[in-house]
Enzyme design. Structure first.
Site, mmCIF file in Angstrom:
data_model
loop_
_atom_site.group_PDB
_atom_site.id
_atom_site.type_symbol
_atom_site.label_atom_id
_atom_site.label_comp_id
_atom_site.label_asym_id
_atom_site.label_seq_id
_atom_site.Cartn_x
_atom_site.Cartn_y
_atom_site.Cartn_z
ATOM 1 N N ASP A 294 0.854 -1.182 0.000
ATOM 2 C CA ASP A 294 0.000 0.000 0.000
ATOM 3 C C ASP A 294 0.899 1.245 0.000
ATOM 4 O O ASP A 294 2.113 1.164 0.212
ATOM 5 C CB ASP A 294 -0.963 -0.009 1.193
ATOM 6 C CG ASP A 294 -2.210 0.830 0.910
ATOM 7 O OD1 ASP A 294 -2.174 1.662 -0.011
ATOM 8 O OD2 ASP A 294 -3.215 0.660 1.622
HETATM 9 C C1 NOJ Z 1 -4.134 3.864 0.214
HETATM 10 C C2 NOJ Z 1 -5.272 2.897 0.384
HETATM 11 O O1 NOJ Z 1 -5.150 2.209 1.607
HETATM 12 C C3 NOJ Z 1 -5.374 1.870 -0.732
HETATM 13 O O2 NOJ Z 1 -6.547 1.133 -0.550
HETATM 14 C C4 NOJ Z 1 -5.331 2.551 -2.071
HETATM 15 O O3 NOJ Z 1 -5.507 1.620 -3.098
HETATM 16 C C5 NOJ Z 1 -4.006 3.275 -2.192
HETATM 17 N N1 NOJ Z 1 -3.923 4.288 -1.159
HETATM 18 C C6 NOJ Z 1 -3.809 3.913 -3.556
HETATM 19 O O4 NOJ Z 1 -4.607 5.006 -3.691
#
Ligand code: NOJ
Length: 766
Positions: A294
């Site tokens: 993430d």
């Molecule tokens: C953080 C989030 O937790 C995740 O779900 C998301 O896909 C990413 N950012 C990318 O935006």
């Protein structure tokens, strides 16, 4: 979690007899693997590290950005050098074409990029938030939603979505429950599969297919105290039987990528967890796609106190099985030296690169790297009438009727005067919910517009804002900073209510009160909404209350005071029209809650599939005793239970039968029930099937959903619904962490929600 040989044999046997092939195996194509071999042989170590590097392509950030002011410039240089494998947040046929060109036409080997984006519930045509869609219990509708989202996103150059989020959520304080499918692993698995199929189809190389991501692996929904990104401590029973099943279902459906999670799981950051990533996902489940971290989370291992610097974070991530790095620059800065120093085996890097290249080949990008960047498709396919009609259809199916005591609903379209009240009723932005992709601010059909669209000019529809809410939609500023409501809008609202035949009062949450980073300790109605609701209810007996929110809202006085109550969640672009469809009976509501609504925040976590305590109730003759598992100041039960939802008609269950009272491991029994529509209008019922395993080597929930079917019945019509039970229906990860069914007594239960159930017994023998 190794499966025993005998259970593996049995599983194989059953899979073979059912004629299904593990979809992960289909990701391996010998001709592609050969091409990957050739490519790997040509690649430098730097180019390999580049394939494992994902960067943000715009400043649409969803977390802290690396502190490098020359980042943008460096990014273009990297793209040209083959130093980037994927970009996120570059959207549009034109923009993706330009970025792809930088990579393909300048880098030594011309390896194409993949373009990732958070297509969570629609791209530009916004569908209901995932929690709402799960309320439909309608796998076809949910698959359709993902399909339309994929068609739109792929027409704008996107070939990879970071969805579905399959985290089971038992804590409505956690803002991201809006992005999941609620509290149940079985319902969550069905929704996960529907979404993966909708995004990916059976042919990833189709230009309208996009690769899906099962996220966040794993445990993110169990963040302690419902606080986002917080630590997670769960036992193995809950991990294997509650948290992991939707992930396993997504893997079995052939999902191309997994995203690990921000949290630590029992003391190990999930993105550095070998047990989760290598043992469970890649070995046990045979996952052949790749794992992405993430946003910035590899870097965050330092904050976790798990690694001393970014270099060590990179080491932990790659060795534990994380393949691609989203926005930490950990692989970019350190992977080469880690291999050269001998700390990381080149084979480990090759394996990760192979996985990434495999998905690029399967997407057909080596044949045509520009296939998604097609301006003609972009013009034709995005936000067209057909897609908006689909969004309306899914939205109406996602609405849950919680109360209809005096059968006020459905309203007649001849009602003379309707007073629509509440800031949220005239809000064209909140229905889009959080994570609205490229949905344009203020583009939803508001409830007020939906009601006006539905009735003729003879009906007078008045509007008063009533209570006030902040105007922070679409920004990152705190939605909690509501300006004080001085009550100036109350008088007009109350006067309108007095004059009207019917009031439609809307209360709830703005779009950005739920979602990532939106945890709250108080999940009641904010501001003076409840106060106005009471005043309105005092002057008009015909109040339809509409609750529009991104999570279960705790407000007992609302639930007890309202006689007619619709829970609509955030329904997307066509929200107002879909609500009007239900309000006027053009569609008979069929939604059921995917998450219990608590009475009080102190009951959280609260969920229907709990394990029985040793003192579940007062003993005989013990009335008044406090020595059992209860609160002294409140009921244990939720306000509304999982699976609950009403219809404008009534359904009667009869002839509940099981084909045998005992069953061996290799046999199958049939559970059947007749469901009759005893009311006067057609309607759909979600027939729910639960089991209870009476005693086991590791305790089982008091009940667990194992099947459901949504069935349409005309007035007077009866249909027989059948659920098949085999050993797998009764199996779980037992005390020895093996997936098996244990002989003994089971209850089989069928009914309209997780509380109102008919019960029979079944004995499982060897
Ligand atoms: C953080 C989030 O937790 C995740 O779900 C998301 O896909 C990413 N950012 C990318 O935006």
């Amino acid at each position: 979690m190794k499966k025993s040989i005998s259970s593996i044999l049995l599983i194989t046997m059953i899979i073979l007899t059912k004629g299904t092939i593990h979809a992960q195996d289909q990701l391996i194509k010998p001709e592609i693997e050969e091409k990957i071999d050739s490519l790997l042989a040509l690649m430098t170590l730097e180019e390999k590290a580049g394939q494992l590097n994902q960067h943000n392509g715009s400043w649409d950030f969803t977390g802290p950005v690396p502190e490098d002011n020359e980042y943008a410039e460096a990014r273009a240089r990297l793209l040209k050098n083959g130093g980037v494998g994927s970009l996120l947040n570059v959207v549009g046929a034109d923009a993706t074409y330009e970025a792809q060109k930088l990579a393909v036409e300048n880098s030594r080997l011309g390896i194409p990029l993949i373009f990732g984006f958070d297509v969570i519930h629609g791209f530009k045509t916004i569908f209901p938030i995932p929690l709402a869609e799960a309320s439909s219990w309608d796998v076809d509708a949910v698959q359709k939603s993902a399909r339309v989202a994929a068609i739109e996103a792929s027409a704008a150059g996107i070939n990879w979505t970071f969805a579905p989020m399959v985290d089971v959520g038992r804590d409505a304080r956690w803002g991201r429950v809006m992005e999941g499918s609620g509290e149940d692993p079985y319902l969550g698995s069905q929704m996960a599969v529907a979404r993966v199929n909708g995004f990916q189809t059976s042919d990833l190389s189709d230009p309208s297919s996009i690769m899906a991501t099962a996220k966040h692996f794993a445990g993110y929904g169990f963040s302690e105290s419902g606080r986002d990104y917080n630590t997670v401590d769960v036992g193995i029973n809950t991990l294997l039987n509650i948290i992991l099943p939707p992930f396993e279902a997504a893997a079995k459906a052939g999902v191309g990528t997994f995203m690990n999670s921000f949290n630590d799981l029992n003391g190990i950051p999930a993105n550095g967890d070998t047990y989760l990533q290598r043992e469970i996902l890649k070995e046990d489940w045979g996952f052949n796609g790749f794992i992405i971290s993430d946003w910035g989370s590899i870097r965050q291992m330092i904050n976790h106190g798990y690694s001393k610097d970014l270099r060590q974070s990179a080491y932990h991530a790659i060795t534990s099985g994380n393949d691609m790095d989203m926005e930490s620059e950990a692989y970019q800065m350190h992977l080469v030296e880690l291999v050269e120093s001998g700390e990381v085996d080149i084979e480990m890097v090759d394996e990760a690169v192979r996985r990434v290249l495999r998905m690029k080949f399967l997407l057909g990008l080596f044949d045509d790297p520009y296939k998604y960047s097609d301006e003609d498709r972009e013009d034709r396919l995005i936000y067209n009438d057909e897609n908006r009609a689909a969004a309306r259809d899914v939205a109406k199916r996602s609405i849950v009727l919680l109360k209809n005591e005096s059968e006020l609903l459905p309203l007649s379209k001849e009602t003379k005067q309707i007073a629509v009240i509440g800031h949220l009723a005239n809000d064209k932005d909140s229905p889009l919910g959080n994570w609205r992709g490229r949905g344009e601010s203020n583009s939803a059909v508001s409830l007020l517009e939906g009601i006006r669209n539905a009735v003729g000019s003879d009906v007078e529809v008045t509007y008063a804002e009533g209570y006030t809410m902040s105007e922070t939609n679409g920004s990152f500023s705190s939605p909690l900073n509501f300006p004080k409501d001085d009550g100036a809008g109350f008088e007009e609202a109350i006067n309108n209510a007095k004059e009207a035949d019917v009031v439609i009062m809307v209360v709830g949450e703005k779009a950005l009160q739920s979602g990532e980073g939106r945890s709250q300790v108080d999940i009641s109605l904010k501001g003076r909404q409840l106060e106005l609701f009471k005043e309105i209810s005092a002057v008009n007996d015909n109040v339809v209350t509409v609750l529009m929110a991104g999570r279960p809202i705790i407000e007992p006085e609302l639930y007890e005071g309202a006689t007619t109550l619709l829970n609509t969640w955030h329904l997307g672009s066509e929200a107002g029209n879909a609500i009007a469809d239900v309000v006027f009976g053009d569609y008979n509501p069929s939604g059921k809650l995917p998450m219990s609504i608590p009475r009080d925040v102190g009951q959280i976590p609260i969920y229907y599939n709990f394990r029985s305590p040793g003192r579940p109730s007062p003993g005989p003759g013990d009335a008044g005793s406090v020595f059992w598992s209860q609160y002294n100041d409140m009921d244990n039960s939720p306000q509304f239970i999982f699976g609950y939802g009403l219809s404008y008609t009534e359904f009667e269950y009869s002839n509940f039968e099981v084909s045998a009272e005992t069953m061996t491991m290799s046999e199958t029994v049939e559970v059947s029930v007749d469901v009759t529509n005893t009311g006067s209008v057609a309607g759909e019922e979600v027939v729910q099937f639960y089991i209870k395993d009476h005693f086991a080597t590791a305790m089982r929930p008091v009940k667990e959903l194992k099947g459901f079917e949504k069935v349409m019945l005309n007035p007077g019509e009866t249909k027989s619904i059948t659920f098949m039970v085999d050993w797998e229906t009764l199996a779980y990860y037992a005390a020895d962490e093996q997936f098996k069914a244990e002989p003994g007594m089971f209850s089989l239960m069928v009914g309209t929600n997780s509380n109102d159930l008919m019960i029979t017994d079944l004995e499982l023998t060897r």
